[in-house]
Design a protein around this motif. Sequence first.
Motif, PDB file in Angstrom:
ATOM      1  N   LYS A 243      -9.756  66.066  83.425  1.00 57.07           N
ATOM      2  CA  LYS A 243      -9.601  65.754  84.849  1.00 57.07           C
ATOM      3  C   LYS A 243      -9.088  66.929  85.677  1.00 57.07           C
ATOM      4  CE  LYS A 243      -8.206  61.003  83.699  1.00 57.07           C
ATOM      5  NZ  LYS A 243      -7.092  60.015  83.840  1.00 57.07           N
ATOM      6  N   TYR A 244      -8.563  67.954  85.026  1.00 54.95           N
ATOM      7  CA  TYR A 244      -7.818  68.964  85.768  1.00 54.95           C
ATOM      8  C   TYR A 244      -8.366  70.365  85.480  1.00 54.95           C
ATOM      9  CZ  TYR A 244      -4.916  64.832  85.710  1.00 54.95           C
ATOM     10  OH  TYR A 244      -4.486  63.525  85.814  1.00 54.95           O
ATOM     11  N   SER A 245      -8.436  71.159  86.523  1.00 57.73           N
ATOM     12  CA  SER A 245      -8.967  72.515  86.414  1.00 57.73           C
ATOM     13  C   SER A 245      -7.924  73.463  85.830  1.00 57.73           C
ATOM     14  CB  SER A 245      -9.401  73.010  87.790  1.00 57.73           C
ATOM     15  OG  SER A 245      -8.261  73.222  88.611  1.00 57.73           O
ATOM     16  N   ALA A 246      -8.355  74.691  85.581  1.00 56.06           N
ATOM     17  CA  ALA A 246      -7.468  75.685  84.965  1.00 56.06           C
ATOM     18  C   ALA A 246      -6.227  75.945  85.818  1.00 56.06           C
ATOM     19  CB  ALA A 246      -8.240  76.980  84.729  1.00 56.06           C
ATOM     20  N   VAL A 247      -6.418  76.112  87.119  1.00 56.16           N
ATOM     21  CA  VAL A 247      -5.278  76.381  88.016  1.00 56.16           C
ATOM     22  C   VAL A 247      -4.305  75.203  88.016  1.00 56.16           C
ATOM     23  CG1 VAL A 247      -4.606  76.725  90.422  1.00 56.16           C
ATOM     24  CG2 VAL A 247      -6.523  78.022  89.468  1.00 56.16           C
ATOM     25  N   MET A 248      -4.822  73.984  88.053  1.00 59.95           N
ATOM     26  CA  MET A 248      -3.966  72.800  88.030  1.00 59.95           C
ATOM     27  C   MET A 248      -3.214  72.700  86.709  1.00 59.95           C
ATOM     28  SD  MET A 248      -6.478  69.964  89.799  1.00 59.95           S
ATOM     29  CE  MET A 248      -5.227  68.681  89.837  1.00 59.95           C
ATOM     30  N   LEU A 249      -3.898  72.992  85.613  1.00 64.86           N
ATOM     31  CA  LEU A 249      -3.252  72.923  84.294  1.00 64.86           C
ATOM     32  C   LEU A 249      -2.139  73.958  84.171  1.00 64.86           C
ATOM     33  CD1 LEU A 249      -6.458  72.393  82.149  1.00 64.86           C
ATOM     34  CD2 LEU A 249      -4.576  70.764  82.381  1.00 64.86           C
ATOM     35  N   ARG A 250      -2.355  75.134  84.755  1.00 63.71           N
ATOM     36  CA  ARG A 250      -1.291  76.145  84.733  1.00 63.71           C
ATOM     37  C   ARG A 250      -0.050  75.627  85.455  1.00 63.71           C
ATOM     38  NH1 ARG A 250      -2.042  81.918  87.587  1.00 63.71           N
ATOM     39  NH2 ARG A 250      -2.271  80.493  89.351  1.00 63.71           N
ATOM     40  N   LYS A 251      -0.241  74.850  86.512  1.00 63.62           N
ATOM     41  CA  LYS A 251       0.888  74.284  87.264  1.00 63.62           C
ATOM     42  C   LYS A 251       1.617  73.206  86.473  1.00 63.62           C
ATOM     43  CE  LYS A 251      -1.059  75.268  91.818  1.00 63.62           C
ATOM     44  NZ  LYS A 251      -1.620  74.713  93.075  1.00 63.62           N
ATOM     45  N   ALA A 252       1.009  72.789  85.361  1.00 67.19           N
ATOM     46  CA  ALA A 252       1.670  71.839  84.463  1.00 67.19           C
ATOM     47  C   ALA A 252       2.182  72.538  83.211  1.00 67.19           C
ATOM     48  CB  ALA A 252       0.710  70.723  84.087  1.00 67.19           C
ATOM     49  N   GLY A 253       2.181  73.869  83.245  1.00 70.90           N
ATOM     50  CA  GLY A 253       2.752  74.634  82.142  1.00 70.90           C
ATOM     51  C   GLY A 253       1.797  74.998  81.032  1.00 70.90           C
ATOM     52  N   VAL A 254       0.501  74.689  81.191  1.00 77.08           N
ATOM     53  CA  VAL A 254      -0.475  75.074  80.160  1.00 77.08           C
ATOM     54  C   VAL A 254      -0.642  76.590  80.168  1.00 77.08           C
ATOM     55  CG1 VAL A 254      -2.892  74.929  79.431  1.00 77.08           C
ATOM     56  CG2 VAL A 254      -1.702  72.876  80.233  1.00 77.08           C
ATOM     57  N   ARG A 255      -0.574  77.166  78.984  1.00 79.89           N
ATOM     58  CA  ARG A 255      -0.789  78.607  78.839  1.00 79.89           C
ATOM     59  C   ARG A 255      -2.185  78.842  78.250  1.00 79.89           C
ATOM     60  NH1 ARG A 255       3.947  80.121  75.080  1.00 79.89           N
ATOM     61  NH2 ARG A 255       3.789  77.905  74.601  1.00 79.89           N
ATOM     62  N   PHE A 256      -2.813  79.905  78.685  1.00 83.39           N
ATOM     63  CA  PHE A 256      -4.184  80.218  78.276  1.00 83.39           C
ATOM     64  C   PHE A 256      -4.177  81.471  77.401  1.00 83.39           C
ATOM     65  CE2 PHE A 256      -4.342  77.776  82.114  1.00 83.39           C
ATOM     66  CZ  PHE A 256      -5.422  76.925  81.948  1.00 83.39           C
ATOM     67  N   ARG A 257      -4.947  81.399  76.321  1.00 85.32           N
ATOM     68  CA  ARG A 257      -4.948  82.498  75.353  1.00 85.32           C
ATOM     69  C   ARG A 257      -6.351  82.671  74.782  1.00 85.32           C
ATOM     70  NH1 ARG A 257      -0.839  81.281  70.878  1.00 85.32           N
ATOM     71  NH2 ARG A 257       0.607  81.536  72.637  1.00 85.32           N
ATOM     72  N   LEU A 369      -3.041  64.191  79.237  1.00 86.94           N
ATOM     73  CA  LEU A 369      -1.689  63.660  79.035  1.00 86.94           C
ATOM     74  C   LEU A 369      -0.631  64.719  79.333  1.00 86.94           C
ATOM     75  CD1 LEU A 369      -2.213  61.575  75.758  1.00 86.94           C
ATOM     76  CD2 LEU A 369      -1.804  60.691  78.066  1.00 86.94           C
ATOM     77  N   HIS A 370      -0.923  65.972  78.951  1.00 91.51           N
ATOM     78  CA  HIS A 370       0.026  67.053  79.217  1.00 91.51           C
ATOM     79  C   HIS A 370       0.245  67.211  80.719  1.00 91.51           C
ATOM     80  CE1 HIS A 370       2.059  70.916  78.254  1.00 91.51           C
ATOM     81  NE2 HIS A 370       1.661  71.212  79.482  1.00 91.51           N
ATOM     82  N   TYR A 371      -0.838  67.202  81.472  1.00 88.56           N
ATOM     83  CA  TYR A 371      -0.709  67.362  82.919  1.00 88.56           C
ATOM     84  C   TYR A 371       0.008  66.170  83.548  1.00 88.56           C
ATOM     85  CZ  TYR A 371      -1.795  68.032  87.825  1.00 88.56           C
ATOM     86  OH  TYR A 371      -1.670  68.193  89.185  1.00 88.56           O
ATOM     87  N   GLU A 372      -0.268  64.980  83.100  1.00 89.68           N
ATOM     88  CA  GLU A 372       0.284  63.766  83.699  1.00 89.68           C
ATOM     89  C   GLU A 372       1.737  63.503  83.324  1.00 89.68           C
ATOM     90  OE1 GLU A 372      -2.717  61.102  82.359  1.00 89.68           O
ATOM     91  OE2 GLU A 372      -4.213  61.883  83.781  1.00 89.68           O
ATOM     92  N   ASN A 373       2.283  64.321  82.433  1.00 87.65           N
ATOM     93  CA  ASN A 373       3.709  64.253  82.101  1.00 87.65           C
ATOM     94  C   ASN A 373       4.511  64.950  83.217  1.00 87.65           C
ATOM     95  OD1 ASN A 373       6.326  65.146  81.026  1.00 87.65           O
ATOM     96  ND2 ASN A 373       5.576  64.365  79.064  1.00 87.65           N
ATOM     97  N   ARG A 374       5.312  64.196  83.945  1.00 89.20           N
ATOM     98  CA  ARG A 374       6.039  64.746  85.099  1.00 89.20           C
ATOM     99  C   ARG A 374       6.965  65.891  84.705  1.00 89.20           C
ATOM    100  NH1 ARG A 374       7.865  59.546  88.828  1.00 89.20           N
ATOM    101  NH2 ARG A 374       5.754  58.824  89.318  1.00 89.20           N
ATOM    102  N   TRP A 375       7.570  65.767  83.521  1.00 89.18           N
ATOM    103  CA  TRP A 375       8.497  66.810  83.090  1.00 89.18           C
ATOM    104  C   TRP A 375       7.776  68.149  82.933  1.00 89.18           C
ATOM    105  CZ3 TRP A 375      12.835  69.003  83.086  1.00 89.18           C
ATOM    106  CH2 TRP A 375      13.186  69.956  82.132  1.00 89.18           C
ATOM    107  N   ASN A 376       6.541  68.121  82.402  1.00 89.04           N
ATOM    108  CA  ASN A 376       5.775  69.359  82.253  1.00 89.04           C
ATOM    109  C   ASN A 376       5.497  70.013  83.600  1.00 89.04           C
ATOM    110  OD1 ASN A 376       5.580  69.208  79.446  1.00 89.04           O
ATOM    111  ND2 ASN A 376       3.689  68.002  79.502  1.00 89.04           N
ATOM    112  N   ARG A 377       5.152  69.196  84.594  1.00 92.26           N
ATOM    113  CA  ARG A 377       4.883  69.747  85.921  1.00 92.26           C
ATOM    114  C   ARG A 377       6.154  70.269  86.584  1.00 92.26           C
ATOM    115  NH1 ARG A 377       1.973  64.997  86.477  1.00 92.26           N
ATOM    116  NH2 ARG A 377       3.163  64.313  88.320  1.00 92.26           N
ATOM    117  N   LEU A 378       7.279  69.531  86.418  1.00 93.51           N
ATOM    118  CA  LEU A 378       8.551  69.970  87.006  1.00 93.51           C
ATOM    119  C   LEU A 378       9.019  71.277  86.388  1.00 93.51           C
ATOM    120  CD1 LEU A 378      11.019  69.490  88.806  1.00 93.51           C
ATOM    121  CD2 LEU A 378      11.996  68.082  86.968  1.00 93.51           C
ATOM    122  N   LYS A 379       8.952  71.344  85.065  1.00 92.03           N
ATOM    123  CA  LYS A 379       9.369  72.569  84.365  1.00 92.03           C
ATOM    124  C   LYS A 379       8.508  73.755  84.779  1.00 92.03           C
ATOM    125  CE  LYS A 379       8.598  72.831  79.935  1.00 92.03           C
ATOM    126  NZ  LYS A 379       8.666  72.644  78.464  1.00 92.03           N
ATOM    127  N   ALA A 380       7.175  73.518  84.892  1.00 91.39           N
ATOM    128  CA  ALA A 380       6.283  74.601  85.297  1.00 91.39           C
ATOM    129  C   ALA A 380       6.549  75.037  86.727  1.00 91.39           C
ATOM    130  CB  ALA A 380       4.827  74.153  85.148  1.00 91.39           C
TER     131      ALA A 380
END
Length: 418
Positions: A243-257, A369-380
């Motif tokens: 559901k979420y693009s790369a930029v949005m996922l980065r805002k939820a703390g996802v790291r790209f490698r 699920l990672h993006y929809e976790n509020r804590w992940n977005r707050l921490k990011a």
Amino acid sequence: MRVDKVRGSLLGTISIQRVSTDLPQVLSDCCIYKVPNLLRNVKPEAYTPQLISIGPLHHGNAKLEIMESKKWICFSEFKRNRMSDERIMDLVNIIRNKEKNIRQYYSKNFNEIGSRDFIEMILLDAVFIIEFIKESNDVEDGPKNFEPWMMSDIKEDLELLENQLPFFIIEEIYDEVNRARQELPSIPLLRLATFHFGKYAFPEVVNTDPKVEGSRHFTDLLRNLMLDGVTERSFTFDTIKLKYSAVMLRKAGVRFRVAKEKCMLNIRFEKGVLEIPRVEIDYSSERFVRNIMALEQCYKPFEAYICNYIKFLDNLINSAEDVDLLVGKGIILHWLGDDAALSNMINKLNENIGDTSAYYDDICKNMNLHYENRWNRLKATLELGYFAHVWRGTGTVVAAILLILTLIQTITSVKSVF
């Protein structure tokens, strides 16, 4: 020897024997398709040969007529090189004995093409392909019968789903020619073809993977080489969409490698890290990928690896900003001029591609699920907004300390007065 004389000689050779008509029908052999209009209408030129026709689907196209004379010139040169009339007759017999089997490879009937014309077409095209691939791989002398400007255009046309001959008939003719010319040891056609299409970073040595060795034609070979080393995963029918693009996922703390994988399809998501093998894209990539996807839609709908991969990228990339992020991480390397062009290309690749079995559903589910976790977005948000740069974070702490010390000094001064 004049081209018309060579053609007359070949036609005479083909017509002197009766064509066998008692071979059984094998419907499961069908694997060369006319691309469905639903896909073709999105971008017709992606599926249509621009320079040369191979096989019956575009045979007789007036726009490609100029290369027909080139085929006869190539055949004339081929015949001069230790290929007597008897040797040519051997090649004709190989095709004659397999004619029904060859016809069954195509999704369309070609009853309007008589047996003699069909055999001539297959022989002419097979010889052209063999000579072209051999010259393309001749690093010492380079191509002799083909102008440099033709090479890349012909190569692209040989990748098209509608522009194929069955691999087995090219291979049988190739092996017979090598025996006739006593060219031993000879490079197997499968390896030669792999070298020829090596632009896409396929393995230098063809392995014994049954999928690769069992390739039905060049488009199928290209797909099988792309799947070399693919991670074994179960296909499902959940079709869970990312559901979420790369930029949005980065805002939820996802790291790209960048993943250190030889197979571009081996994507992983673990502990908030998305690993994707590097993918290189140029101006010919769209045409190439569209034909692989069309093959999967028609021939492998329940093992549609490439369609699933493109759908994943399509969901991951919604804008030039998403491309910029992936380029910055070294995941994408492209030569399309700007990131918006690549974003637009990937988003259009998926147009009119039907839902098939899903390959990345578990990864998509976990990323959602990672993006929809509020804590992940707050921490990011804290990391990206307040501590994105170590000096910025340090400066904030120092400023807070100075403010506290100033406040203490002020209070002390006020107390001393009283």
